[in-house]
Design a protein around this motif. Structure first.
Motif, PDB file in Angstrom:
ATOM      1  N   CYS A 170     -17.767   5.214  -6.127  1.00  0.00           N
ATOM      2  CA  CYS A 170     -17.714   5.175  -4.669  1.00  0.00           C
ATOM      3  C   CYS A 170     -19.069   5.524  -4.058  1.00  0.00           C
ATOM      4  O   CYS A 170     -19.700   6.512  -4.449  1.00  0.00           O
ATOM      5  CB  CYS A 170     -16.651   6.139  -4.163  1.00  0.00           C
ATOM      6  N   ILE A 171     -19.516   4.736  -3.099  1.00  0.00           N
ATOM      7  CA  ILE A 171     -20.779   5.011  -2.419  1.00  0.00           C
ATOM      8  C   ILE A 171     -20.533   5.577  -1.014  1.00  0.00           C
ATOM      9  O   ILE A 171     -21.468   5.699  -0.215  1.00  0.00           O
ATOM     10  CB  ILE A 171     -21.659   3.743  -2.339  1.00  0.00           C
ATOM     11  N   VAL A 172     -19.304   5.892  -0.697  1.00  0.00           N
ATOM     12  CA  VAL A 172     -18.909   6.508   0.579  1.00  0.00           C
ATOM     13  C   VAL A 172     -19.445   5.694   1.769  1.00  0.00           C
ATOM     14  O   VAL A 172     -20.002   6.242   2.715  1.00  0.00           O
ATOM     15  CB  VAL A 172     -19.359   7.987   0.671  1.00  0.00           C
ATOM     16  N   CYS A 173     -19.277   4.404   1.701  1.00  0.00           N
ATOM     17  CA  CYS A 173     -19.704   3.529   2.797  1.00  0.00           C
ATOM     18  C   CYS A 173     -18.694   3.530   3.932  1.00  0.00           C
ATOM     19  O   CYS A 173     -18.975   3.020   5.016  1.00  0.00           O
ATOM     20  CB  CYS A 173     -19.912   2.106   2.294  1.00  0.00           C
ATOM     21  N   SER A 174     -17.483   4.041   3.657  1.00  0.00           N
ATOM     22  CA  SER A 174     -16.396   4.147   4.649  1.00  0.00           C
ATOM     23  C   SER A 174     -15.732   2.815   4.971  1.00  0.00           C
ATOM     24  O   SER A 174     -14.893   2.752   5.866  1.00  0.00           O
ATOM     25  CB  SER A 174     -16.870   4.798   5.954  1.00  0.00           C
ATOM     26  N   ARG A 175     -16.079   1.760   4.269  1.00  0.00           N
ATOM     27  CA  ARG A 175     -15.448   0.474   4.586  1.00  0.00           C
ATOM     28  C   ARG A 175     -13.940   0.520   4.339  1.00  0.00           C
ATOM     29  O   ARG A 175     -13.158  -0.044   5.116  1.00  0.00           O
ATOM     30  CB  ARG A 175     -16.109  -0.654   3.782  1.00  0.00           C
ATOM     31  N   CYS A 176     -13.514   1.183   3.282  1.00  0.00           N
ATOM     32  CA  CYS A 176     -12.071   1.272   3.000  1.00  0.00           C
ATOM     33  C   CYS A 176     -11.360   2.078   4.084  1.00  0.00           C
ATOM     34  O   CYS A 176     -10.262   1.704   4.533  1.00  0.00           O
ATOM     35  CB  CYS A 176     -11.827   1.874   1.621  1.00  0.00           C
ATOM     36  N   VAL A 177     -11.988   3.159   4.515  1.00  0.00           N
ATOM     37  CA  VAL A 177     -11.388   3.999   5.555  1.00  0.00           C
ATOM     38  C   VAL A 177     -11.276   3.223   6.856  1.00  0.00           C
ATOM     39  O   VAL A 177     -10.237   3.238   7.538  1.00  0.00           O
ATOM     40  CB  VAL A 177     -12.228   5.276   5.761  1.00  0.00           C
ATOM     41  N   ARG A 178     -12.334   2.509   7.200  1.00  0.00           N
ATOM     42  CA  ARG A 178     -12.328   1.743   8.441  1.00  0.00           C
ATOM     43  C   ARG A 178     -11.346   0.574   8.367  1.00  0.00           C
ATOM     44  O   ARG A 178     -10.700   0.235   9.364  1.00  0.00           O
ATOM     45  CB  ARG A 178     -13.735   1.244   8.749  1.00  0.00           C
ATOM     46  N   ALA A 179     -11.211  -0.042   7.187  1.00  0.00           N
ATOM     47  CA  ALA A 179     -10.240  -1.139   7.036  1.00  0.00           C
ATOM     48  C   ALA A 179      -8.820  -0.625   7.227  1.00  0.00           C
ATOM     49  O   ALA A 179      -7.985  -1.281   7.851  1.00  0.00           O
ATOM     50  CB  ALA A 179     -10.394  -1.791   5.668  1.00  0.00           C
ATOM     51  N   CYS A 180      -8.551   0.555   6.693  1.00  0.00           N
ATOM     52  CA  CYS A 180      -7.219   1.145   6.849  1.00  0.00           C
ATOM     53  C   CYS A 180      -6.927   1.453   8.310  1.00  0.00           C
ATOM     54  O   CYS A 180      -5.789   1.330   8.769  1.00  0.00           O
ATOM     55  CB  CYS A 180      -7.112   2.418   6.001  1.00  0.00           C
ATOM     56  N   GLU A 181      -7.950   1.821   9.048  1.00  0.00           N
ATOM     57  CA  GLU A 181      -7.778   2.127  10.470  1.00  0.00           C
ATOM     58  C   GLU A 181      -7.772   0.856  11.325  1.00  0.00           C
ATOM     59  O   GLU A 181      -6.822   0.590  12.061  1.00  0.00           O
ATOM     60  CB  GLU A 181      -8.909   3.049  10.942  1.00  0.00           C
ATOM     61  N   GLU A 182      -8.852   0.082  11.228  1.00  0.00           N
ATOM     62  CA  GLU A 182      -9.045  -1.041  12.146  1.00  0.00           C
ATOM     63  C   GLU A 182      -8.188  -2.247  11.809  1.00  0.00           C
ATOM     64  O   GLU A 182      -7.621  -2.887  12.699  1.00  0.00           O
ATOM     65  CB  GLU A 182     -10.520  -1.459  12.142  1.00  0.00           C
ATOM     66  N   THR A 183      -8.099  -2.579  10.524  1.00  0.00           N
ATOM     67  CA  THR A 183      -7.390  -3.791  10.121  1.00  0.00           C
ATOM     68  C   THR A 183      -5.906  -3.545   9.953  1.00  0.00           C
ATOM     69  O   THR A 183      -5.080  -4.272  10.505  1.00  0.00           O
ATOM     70  CB  THR A 183      -7.976  -4.336   8.806  1.00  0.00           C
ATOM     71  N   GLN A 184      -5.544  -2.523   9.195  1.00  0.00           N
ATOM     72  CA  GLN A 184      -4.143  -2.258   8.907  1.00  0.00           C
ATOM     73  C   GLN A 184      -3.491  -1.359   9.955  1.00  0.00           C
ATOM     74  O   GLN A 184      -2.352  -1.576  10.337  1.00  0.00           O
ATOM     75  CB  GLN A 184      -4.002  -1.619   7.519  1.00  0.00           C
ATOM     76  N   GLY A 185      -4.188  -0.311  10.379  1.00  0.00           N
ATOM     77  CA  GLY A 185      -3.625   0.595  11.371  1.00  0.00           C
ATOM     78  C   GLY A 185      -2.749   1.679  10.798  1.00  0.00           C
ATOM     79  O   GLY A 185      -1.963   2.298  11.519  1.00  0.00           O
ATOM     80  N   THR A 186      -2.888   1.967   9.500  1.00  0.00           N
ATOM     81  CA  THR A 186      -2.079   3.020   8.877  1.00  0.00           C
ATOM     82  C   THR A 186      -2.791   4.364   8.879  1.00  0.00           C
ATOM     83  O   THR A 186      -2.162   5.416   8.892  1.00  0.00           O
ATOM     84  CB  THR A 186      -1.708   2.622   7.430  1.00  0.00           C
ATOM     85  N   PHE A 187      -4.119   4.359   8.844  1.00  0.00           N
ATOM     86  CA  PHE A 187      -4.921   5.592   8.859  1.00  0.00           C
ATOM     87  C   PHE A 187      -4.563   6.491   7.658  1.00  0.00           C
ATOM     88  O   PHE A 187      -4.499   7.703   7.771  1.00  0.00           O
ATOM     89  CB  PHE A 187      -4.712   6.372  10.161  1.00  0.00           C
ATOM     90  N   ALA A 188      -4.327   5.851   6.507  1.00  0.00           N
ATOM     91  CA  ALA A 188      -3.951   6.608   5.312  1.00  0.00           C
ATOM     92  C   ALA A 188      -5.162   7.194   4.600  1.00  0.00           C
ATOM     93  O   ALA A 188      -5.022   8.117   3.791  1.00  0.00           O
ATOM     94  CB  ALA A 188      -3.166   5.714   4.342  1.00  0.00           C
ATOM     95  N   LEU A 189      -6.359   6.656   4.869  1.00  0.00           N
ATOM     96  CA  LEU A 189      -7.569   7.105   4.184  1.00  0.00           C
ATOM     97  C   LEU A 189      -8.479   7.861   5.150  1.00  0.00           C
ATOM     98  O   LEU A 189      -8.484   7.601   6.355  1.00  0.00           O
ATOM     99  CB  LEU A 189      -8.326   5.913   3.599  1.00  0.00           C
TER     100      LEU A 189
END
Length: 979
Positions: A170-189
């Motif tokens: 992991c390079i901690v780019c936050s893309r997964c976190v932002r995808a969970c928020e912006e794209t999916q809307g679950t905010f699980a990460l």
């Protein structure tokens, strides 16, 4: 070749104004607000990046995308810097090269150097960027080489069945976190820790399976390294080519790239240019496709004389010849109308069209029906009567323009998750704009009522069966408080029918106060919700609307989305009409952000209806009794058609028990599990002399069959699906049919064996015939769909080339919109002393319909049995705790499920799903149905619940019968091996 979509780095901006800039000496004109990074890509220049991707808002953390801007100090990040007129940008210079090299050294110093054995080798953005900046060595060492701190020993999370999380990469780019928020809307990460200790965390440092992650795959799609990686890629390596196709689950109709090695699927990735999903997916479409190659697939045709006999494997020619011979024998004995067919909402448009053509032209009757009968037939009737066409009015993207959203009898997060994500984004708001307001009408507290990031303004928690009372009460408020859009109604609607409707809903007996006792919804809540829908404010009035309009603002956009909780009622058609009335009265039809939108349950429910699957309608919703329409088909099909409507599915069952309906061709449907009153359905099938089932597996209906024709999955055939937006999309064959034949080919062979010639060489020819015979499809062709990605009917010479995105602009299809009185009539299914509770049914995210597909995947890890949800008060009265076995009894039958005590339910109402055949959910549903369409009333069944210790009598019989049928199947296999 593997189809790599162009990534522009940041999202596209919509703007009426444009800006011209110079990038590396090249001039490019883009919309105002566009990032420098995206402008560069449009100019043909790729700026190095790691944290940026065009599906997510710019973040500016990786510091690789630095550029030089003439006249500006420093080195701004191109992803977060908007273009300005006259701006001159340099993306390459010695200084930029040095800065980027230093950044990459830091990344690689804390990253495993296992590129040759890494599963992302060949598909890793970190690897690509190292090459792009010319990295050749790392001064700081890698990992513990020089004694520095590192994360290379971080543990790998393997808990999710479909993907791994390898924190060491992991390079901690936050893309997964932002995808969970912006794209999916679950905010699980989230990002936990600080500084060098920062790390991606699922939940509160939980495993992915233990967290709130819904396995949509957005994080996996966004990850630029092998940190989040599909297990199929780890196992089989990178794909080498891809084919764009359409998901075979719900009615959203997501576009996917099937990424392949030869004829083997490696992974399914959402296609960013798919208009229904725009690069997003859910756990089913993204990961639950393994059923297509499951060991339970039957690949050889089979026949038997009786359902007590073992199956005999035969050739396609023998099986089809036997089926045709039996059908002709039955017709000779019992009459022409003694056989019929059932089309599938899971098969393609072309396959469905051929089945109804087979029934009408080869069987010589109109005994054809579809599973759409048991879900959305009231939509066809209600919208057809009021608006003139039997489908929803908008695209899914339209919700982005809504100010008020009303969700009635639908649970999008579970049943239509990709649309739910889009809707939640609108509810949350973005870019400083407030989110839309939300009204939920549902007897159960679904997650959008009160979630961590989405909350309904009103939850009208009505009693099951009282939908019409609620919609009438809301209409009463609109009419009596002066909230009608008088100008719209005068211009667009039939004056006489409106006057009649207005007088009806204005009556005191239709007021919220008068209907409060019946519906269970407080009058104040009904009034507030009605005002919010009509005015955009819960305290809105005619005066505030007038002020708004005087200031030059338009009325707020209010959209209605509804599901099976509207249609599967005795008054399902009445409720659809009531919804249509309310939308017309407030002017909410015919533009973006508004409309009446049925959320279709299966992938091709809309298409099955469009293709003429009902016994009274030919393709395009034209009545079989219309001599002019019938003559058109007779000329094309070279056969005389019966003008009499045929039998609906419930009529087929009754006729079978009467001895007059003895043969059935059932393609891709499991009526034993999905239709109400299971024992009645089973008795009807046992009474028939020849049942031909065409399916992937020996489903519950196939256990009563005499001929089994192997079906083909969506991965094994060409065709089209039509989603809930009326969007027609291609389904493409990516592997050969396991049984050697696609479903349409088997139907064609059956027609030929019956003496009616069909000679199609490809499904495109079938669609050409549909287009030639159906005005709303006249402009549809495979060539056009391939070129444009998809089209929406109506699509003909009077529409745009891609068809019609928004229906009823300027005028309704029928001309003037028609209001129809909707008198509330209580359901005959009432709570009584014997049956004091009301049962309603629904779905869960990870399972689909009868579960034949999803139960044969790892989705069972989330949901492996149907549960009975009940309120703590009802549980306490019965001495029931979560996990206890409870008997559920209705006037139709009894079954046993495990209890789940939850405050999602209101007292007096219980709920279950129907994904597992052994649960017997439809053993207890009754024969009550919609007055206009015979759509079963799944959503209201009076029941009693009590604590028990053993399975019900039906379940014990089911287990014995199913075991015998599986033994007969295995005997067939054993005998075949011996031969």
């Amino acid at each position: 070749m593997l189809n790599h979509d162009i990534d522009h780095g940041t999202p596209r901006r919509e703007s009426a104004s444009e800006v011209t800039v110079e990038i590396d000496g090249m001039s490019v004109t883009v919309a105002s607000g566009t990032s420098v990074m995206r402008a560069a890509v449009e100019a043909g220049v790729n700026v190095p990046r790691l944290c940026a991707t065009d599906s997510l808002e710019a973040f500016g953390s990786c510091r690789l995308c630095l550029v030089e801007i003439e006249g500006r100090k420093g080195y701004p990040a191109s992803c977060t810097t908007p273009v300005e007129a006259g701006m001159k940008v340099k993306t390459q210079s010695p200084k930029l090269q040095s800065l980027r090299m230093g950044v990459m050294e830091l990344y690689i110093s804390d990253h495993p150097l296992d590129c040759l054995t890494c599963p992302a080798n060949g598909d890793c953005e970190l690897q690509d960027m190292a090459g792009a900046v010319g990295l050749r060595n790392v001064r700081y060492g890698v990992g513990a080489q020089l004694g520095g701190a590192h994360h290379l020993d971080a543990k790998r999370d393997e808990s999710n069945p479909y993907f791994t999380f390898d924190a060491s990469k992991c390079i901690v780019c936050s893309r997964c976190v932002r995808a969970c928020e912006e794209t999916q809307g679950t905010f699980a990460l989230t990002i936990g820790g600080r500084g060098f200790g920062s790390h991606v965390s699922a939940g509160m440092d939980e495993s992915f399976m233990a967290s709130e992650c819904v396995s949509c795959g957005a994080c996996v799609q966004a990850c630029p390294t092998a940190t989040l990686q599909e297990k199929t890629v780890i196992l089989m390596g990178q794909p080498e080519h891809s084919v764009v196709t359409t998901c075979a689950y719900c009615g959203v109709g997501c576009a996917f790239k099937a990424e392949m090695k030869g004829s083997e699927v490696i992974r399914m990735t959402p296609w960013k240019d798919g208009k229904a999903n725009e690069g997003h997916s859910c756990v089913k479409g993204r990961f639950a496709w393994g059923y297509a190659t499951h060991k339970d697939r039957i690949a050889t045709p089979m026949i038997r004389a009786a359902i007590t006999d073992a199956w005999q494997e035969v050739s396609w020619e023998v099986a089809i010849g036997h089926a045709a011979s039996e059908f002709r024998r039955i017709q000779a004995k019992h009459g022409r109308d003694s056989i019929g067919g059932i089309t599938s909402s899971r098969c393609t448009n072309e396959e469905t069209y051929l089945v109804q053509k087979l029934v009408r032209a080869a069987f010589g009757n109109n005994n054809v029906d579809t599973c759409a009968r048991v879900c959305h037939s009231p939509t066809g009737y209600g919208l057809g009567q009021t608006y003139g066409t039997s489908a929803g009015t908008q695209t899914f993207k339209s919700v982005e323009h809504s100010d008020v959203i009303m969700v009635i009898g639908a649970n999008p997060s579970e049943a239509h998750p990709v649309f739910a994500s889009r809707m939640k984004r609108r509810l949350r708001g973005s870019g400083g704009e407030p989110g839309a307001r939300l009204i939920v009408v549902d007897p159960r507290r679904i997650d959008i009522v009160d979630g961590p990031h989405v909350k309904a303004d009103y939850h009208l928690q009505l009693k099951p069966g009282t939908n019409v009372a609620v919609i009438d009460a809301m209409a009463h408020v609109v009419v009596t408080e002066g909230l009608v859009d008088e100008a719209y109604v005068a211009e667009r609607c039939d004056a006489k029918s409106f006057a009649h409707w207005r007088e009806f809903v204005a009556r005191p007996e239709n007021s919220p106060e008068a209907l409060e006792a019946a519906s269970g919804v407080p009058a104040a809540e009904l009034r507030g919700a009605a005002r919010l829908y009509a005015t955009g404010a819960s305290n809105g009035t005619a005066a505030t609307l007038a002020v708004r309009l005087a200031a030059g603002a338009a009325r707020p956009n209010a959209a209605i989305y509804y599901g099976l909780g509207v249609t599967e009622h005795a008054q399902g058609s009445t409720m659809v009409i009531g919804i249509a009335n309310l939308a017309m009265a407030t002017g909410n039809v015919g533009r973006e952000g508004v409309g009446v939108n049925p959320l279709r349950g299966q992938n091709n429910v809309q298409g099955a209806c469009d293709m003429g699957s009902f016994p009274h309608e030919l393709p395009g919703y034209r009545h079989i009794s219309d001599a002019t329409v019938r003559a058109t088909f007779e000329a094309a099909w070279n056969v005389e058609l019966s003008p009499e409507p045929g039998l609906r599915i419930p009529n087929m069952f009754d006729a079978a028990l009467d001895g007059s309906f003895m043969g059935l061709y059932c393609q891709g449907e499991d009526i034993v599990q999905s239709d109400p009153d299971t024992q009645h359905v089973a008795a009807a099938l046992e009474a028939m002399e020849c049942i031909v089932v065409q399916d992937l597996f020996l489903n519950e209906t196939a256990k009563y069959a005499h001929v089994f024709l192997p079906g083909s999955s969506f991965l094994e055939k060409d065709g089209t699906f039509t989603n809930a937006e009326r969007r027609i999309s291609r389904v493409k064959k990516v592997m050969p049919p396991l049984a050697g034949m696609a479903d349409w080919e088997a139907t064609q062979r059956l027609a030929n064996a019956l003496g009616y010639p069909m000679h199609y060489a490809h499904p495109s020819e079938i669609m050409d015939e549909v287009a030639a015979l159906t005005p709303t499809f006249a402009g549809v062709s495979y060539e056009k769909i391939e070129r444009l990605g998809s089209v929406q009917w109506p699509c003909n010479e009077s529409t745009d080339e891609a068809g019609t995105a928004t229906m009823h602009i300027g005028r309704f299809v029928r001309g003037k919109g028609r209001f129809i009185v909707t008198q509330y009539v209580p359901s005959e299914e009432k709570a009584t002393r014997k049956f004091p509770l009301l049962l309603t049914t629904g779905r869960v995210l990870t399972q689909y319909n009868v579960g034949a597909q999803t139960r044969r995947t790892d989705n069972n890890r989330w949901h492996d049995e149907d549960l009975l949800e009940l309120h703590p008060h009802d549980a306490e009265e019965r001495g029931v705790a979560s996990g206890d076995w409870v008997g559920i009894e209705s006037r139709a039958g009894q079954t046993v499920l495990r209890a789940l005590v939850t405050e999602r339910m209101q007292p007096g109402v219980v709920y279950t799903t129907f994904h597992f055949p052994e649960s017997g959910a439809n053993v207890i549903t009754t024969d009550s149905s919609d007055w206009a369409t015979n759509c079963p009333e799944y959503k209201v069944t009076a029941v009693q619940v009590s604590k028990v210790t053993q399975a019900s009598e039906w379940q014990q019989h089911y287990q014995d019968f199913s075991r015998r049928q599986l033994d007969l199947l295995s005997t067939r296999r054993h005998e075949t091996l011996e031969r």
